[in-house]
Design an enzyme around this catalytic site. Structure first.
Site, PDB file in Angstrom:
ATOM      1  N   HIS A 102       0.812  -1.219   0.000  1.00 21.03           N
ATOM      2  CA  HIS A 102       0.000   0.000   0.000  1.00 21.03           C
ATOM      3  C   HIS A 102       0.845   1.269   0.000  1.00 21.03           C
ATOM      4  O   HIS A 102       0.325   2.354   0.271  1.00 21.03           O
ATOM      5  CB  HIS A 102      -0.953  -0.008   1.200  1.00 21.03           C
ATOM      6  CG  HIS A 102      -1.979  -1.098   1.122  1.00 21.03           C
ATOM      7  ND1 HIS A 102      -2.767  -1.466   2.197  1.00 21.03           N
ATOM      8  CD2 HIS A 102      -2.349  -1.902   0.086  1.00 21.03           C
ATOM      9  CE1 HIS A 102      -3.575  -2.454   1.828  1.00 21.03           C
ATOM     10  NE2 HIS A 102      -3.331  -2.728   0.567  1.00 21.03           N
ATOM     11  N   CYS A 131       5.108  19.677  -8.265  1.00 25.72           N
ATOM     12  CA  CYS A 131       6.021  18.695  -8.844  1.00 25.72           C
ATOM     13  C   CYS A 131       7.109  19.428  -9.621  1.00 25.72           C
ATOM     14  O   CYS A 131       6.805  20.302 -10.439  1.00 25.72           O
ATOM     15  CB  CYS A 131       5.235  17.763  -9.773  1.00 25.72           C
ATOM     16  SG  CYS A 131       6.262  16.687 -10.805  1.00 25.72           S
ATOM     17  N   SER A 156      -6.839  -8.136   9.428  1.00 22.88           N
ATOM     18  CA  SER A 156      -8.227  -8.578   9.571  1.00 22.88           C
ATOM     19  C   SER A 156      -8.605  -9.639   8.561  1.00 22.88           C
ATOM     20  O   SER A 156      -9.567 -10.382   8.752  1.00 22.88           O
ATOM     21  CB  SER A 156      -9.160  -7.373   9.419  1.00 22.88           C
ATOM     22  OG  SER A 156      -9.053  -6.825   8.110  1.00 22.88           O
ATOM     23  N   ASN A 179      -2.984 -13.300  15.418  1.00 26.66           N
ATOM     24  CA  ASN A 179      -3.805 -12.106  15.584  1.00 26.66           C
ATOM     25  C   ASN A 179      -4.315 -12.063  17.018  1.00 26.66           C
ATOM     26  O   ASN A 179      -4.263 -13.072  17.730  1.00 26.66           O
ATOM     27  CB  ASN A 179      -4.980 -12.127  14.605  1.00 26.66           C
ATOM     28  CG  ASN A 179      -5.353 -10.731  14.128  1.00 26.66           C
ATOM     29  OD1 ASN A 179      -5.052  -9.733  14.792  1.00 26.66           O
ATOM     30  ND2 ASN A 179      -6.025 -10.663  12.983  1.00 26.66           N
TER      31      ASN A 179
END
Length: 248
Positions: A119, A147, A189, A213
């Protein structure tokens, strides 16, 4: 808790190991999970409404400031014993891949080397318009800078809602899952796809797949073993059980 002998033996003898970590690992370092209630100024915002291309188009300054707030939380945190145990495990395994859904960089700060960030990373940046990577020695706090290549606005190099995972990172993660002998799924999860598919890919390819977990999740009963305890406690205990006093 009692660690099964089967897992200890597999840890001790495995040559190819893949690990998937989620927000639960970082939460043990004090980093709020993405869906935790916000505090202070941010209490009135839904994180899901800030982490999207549409939100950035509508109010780039607000989104940039929210990510500056998140970076400050991470900078105040430190790797916990679970992070350190995984870095130790990597040093002992011939073929080791650490795949993470976390964007905080704590695994690298703990010493992990072969990290696949599915991610993205809060401390990397790219242009919202031309997608070119942008180096920021000091990120401004109040508004996104332009930029240097096209003049568009700079954004965090993280995956937002409605965006695809980086193709190379995903391909590397799938390949690691397909070839590993042992797969550890830690602090996630099991509901965020496609990352949640990785332990199932590993198991279907012949790996021994383990969930670690604090409570049952979406992967409950779908893997070979489920251990319910904080990763910062269980992982160091597992390293000691598998490798004895040499665990470091």
């Amino acid at each position: 808790m009692q660690i099964p002998d089967t897992l200890i033996e597999r840890m001790r003898t495995a040559r190819r190991v893949a690990v998937l970590t989620g927000a639960g690992v970082s939460a043990e370092s004090g980093v709020p999970t993405f869906r935790d209630a916000q505090t202070g100024l941010w209490a009135r915002y839904d994180p899901a409404e800030l982490a999207s291309p549409d939100a950035f188009r509508a109010n780039p300054k607000l989104v940039w400031q929210w990510y500056a707030y998140r970076r400050a939380l991470v900078e105040a945190a430190a790797p916990n014993p679970g992070h350190l145990a995984l870095a130790d495990l990597e040093r002992r395994i011939e073929d080791f891949t650490l795949i993470t859904q976390n964007v905080d960089g704590l695994h690298r700060r703990a010493g992990s080397q072969n990290v696949v960030e599915l991610h993205g990373n809060l401390f990397r940046y790219r242009c919202f318009h031309c997608a070119a990577p942008v180096e920021l020695t000091i990120a401004p706090q109040d508004a996104p800078p332009p930029c240097p290549q096209c003049g568009g606005l700079v954004r965090p190099d993280v995956v937002w809602f409605g965006e695809w995972l980086p193709s190379q990172a995903w391909q590397t993660a799938v390949a690691a899952a397909e070839r590993c002998e042992l797969f550890l799924c830690i602090g996630t999860s099991g509901v965020v796809r496609p990352a949640a598919d990785l332990p199932l890919i590993a198991r279907s390819s012949g790996a021994y797949a383990v969930e670690i977990n604090i409570a049952p999740g979406a992967l409950d009963d779908r893997l070979d073993l489920h251990l319910y305890a904080p990763s910062g406690q269980l992982l160091p205990a597992l390293m000691t059980a598998a490798f004895g006093d040499a665990a470091r």
